[in-house]
Design a protein around this motif. Structure first.
Motif, PDB file in Angstrom:
ATOM      1  N   GLU A 183       1.112  -1.193  -0.021  1.00  0.00           N
ATOM      2  CA  GLU A 183      -0.114  -0.147  -0.063  1.00  0.00           C
ATOM      3  C   GLU A 183       0.963   1.235   0.156  1.00  0.00           C
ATOM      4  OE1 GLU A 183      -3.937   1.362   2.583  1.00  0.00           O
ATOM      5  OE2 GLU A 183      -2.833  -0.271   3.186  1.00  0.00           O
ATOM      6  N   GLU A 198       2.098   2.108  -3.297  1.00  0.00           N
ATOM      7  CA  GLU A 198       0.955   2.512  -4.340  1.00  0.00           C
ATOM      8  C   GLU A 198       1.098   3.947  -4.047  1.00  0.00           C
ATOM      9  OE1 GLU A 198      -0.639   0.913  -6.733  1.00  0.00           O
ATOM     10  OE2 GLU A 198      -0.058  -0.909  -6.433  1.00  0.00           O
ATOM     11  N   ARG A 199       1.041   4.227  -2.740  1.00  0.00           N
ATOM     12  CA  ARG A 199       0.925   5.739  -2.408  1.00  0.00           C
ATOM     13  C   ARG A 199       2.350   6.475  -2.996  1.00  0.00           C
ATOM     14  NH1 ARG A 199      -1.093   6.815   2.825  1.00  0.00           N
ATOM     15  NH2 ARG A 199      -0.717   9.074   2.394  1.00  0.00           N
ATOM     16  N   GLU A 209       1.706   7.113  -6.790  1.00  0.00           N
ATOM     17  CA  GLU A 209       0.916   8.173  -6.777  1.00  0.00           C
ATOM     18  C   GLU A 209       1.666   9.504  -6.456  1.00  0.00           C
ATOM     19  OE1 GLU A 209      -2.271   8.116  -4.151  1.00  0.00           O
ATOM     20  OE2 GLU A 209      -3.139   6.073  -4.881  1.00  0.00           O
ATOM     21  N   PHE A 231       8.292   5.295   0.667  1.00  0.00           N
ATOM     22  CA  PHE A 231       7.183   6.370   0.701  1.00  0.00           C
ATOM     23  C   PHE A 231       7.553   7.464   1.785  1.00  0.00           C
ATOM     24  CE2 PHE A 231       2.922   7.686   2.307  1.00  0.00           C
ATOM     25  CZ  PHE A 231       2.788   8.699   1.157  1.00  0.00           C
ATOM     26  N   GLN A 256       8.324  11.308   0.741  1.00  0.00           N
ATOM     27  CA  GLN A 256       7.270  12.162   1.151  1.00  0.00           C
ATOM     28  C   GLN A 256       8.005  13.406   1.905  1.00  0.00           C
ATOM     29  OE1 GLN A 256       4.399  10.865   3.931  1.00  0.00           O
ATOM     30  NE2 GLN A 256       2.593  11.630   2.760  1.00  0.00           N
TER      31      GLN A 256
END
Length: 164
Positions: free
Chosen positions: A6, A9-10, A13, A150, A154
């Motif tokens: 997950e 996936e983030r 994006e 991630f 980020q």
């Protein structure tokens, strides 16, 4: 709390939503993925596999990931994680169950430790420096690649955008 895939996936994006400060390849097909794992003698964990499948290799806001890719100049040779892992094994004696995914910028390698698989098939993210043989002395950065990548990206995007 999101799981490793997950988080991947983030990250996909995030990369796609910040194309002005991100670069990526065209992805890695099933054949190249199988060849990469065969060359390394170890399977990729699901979160890393997902990102390699999507991008092959990528960078965003200054954070660069090796991934798996090929270039016309190098022909069928698998570059990125495969080439760097095989080089680290042959040149520096890196253990064969580690997979190089990044450079730490200080002479060390960010690696996935396939000797320690969790219930989801993920490997912890460690820092390996040439000459280190004791895993207990290696810095542990995260429990899985997806969450590590991630969070790192980020933060990098946030810093980049705030500096504009």
């Amino acid at each position: 709390m999101m799981d490793a895939v997950e988080a991947s996936e983030r990250l996909i994006e995030l990369v796609r939503g910040n194309d002005d400060i991100a670069n990526h390849g065209d992805g890695c097909d099933v054949g190249a993925m199988a060849a990469a794992e065969g060359d390394l003698g170890v399977a990729f964990p699901p979160s890393y596999r997902r990102l390699i499948k999507e991008f092959g290799t990528w960078d965003i806001a200054g954070e660069e990931f090796l991934g798996v890719y090929q270039t016309p100049a190098m022909g069928s040779k698998l570059l990125g994680s495969v080439a760097e892992t095989l080089d680290a094994r042959s040149q520096y004696g890196m253990p064969s169950d580690l997979i190089v995914v990044m450079f730490d910028g200080m002479g060390g390698l960010i690696v996935l430790d396939s000797s320690c698989v969790d219930q989801m098939g993920e490997y912890p993210v460690l820092v390996w420096n040439p000459g280190i043989v004791n895993r207990e002395s290696m810095e542990r950065l995260a429990n899985d690649f997806g969450s590590f990548a991630f969070a790192l990206c980020q933060r990098a995007v946030t810093r980049w955008r705030e500096s504009d």
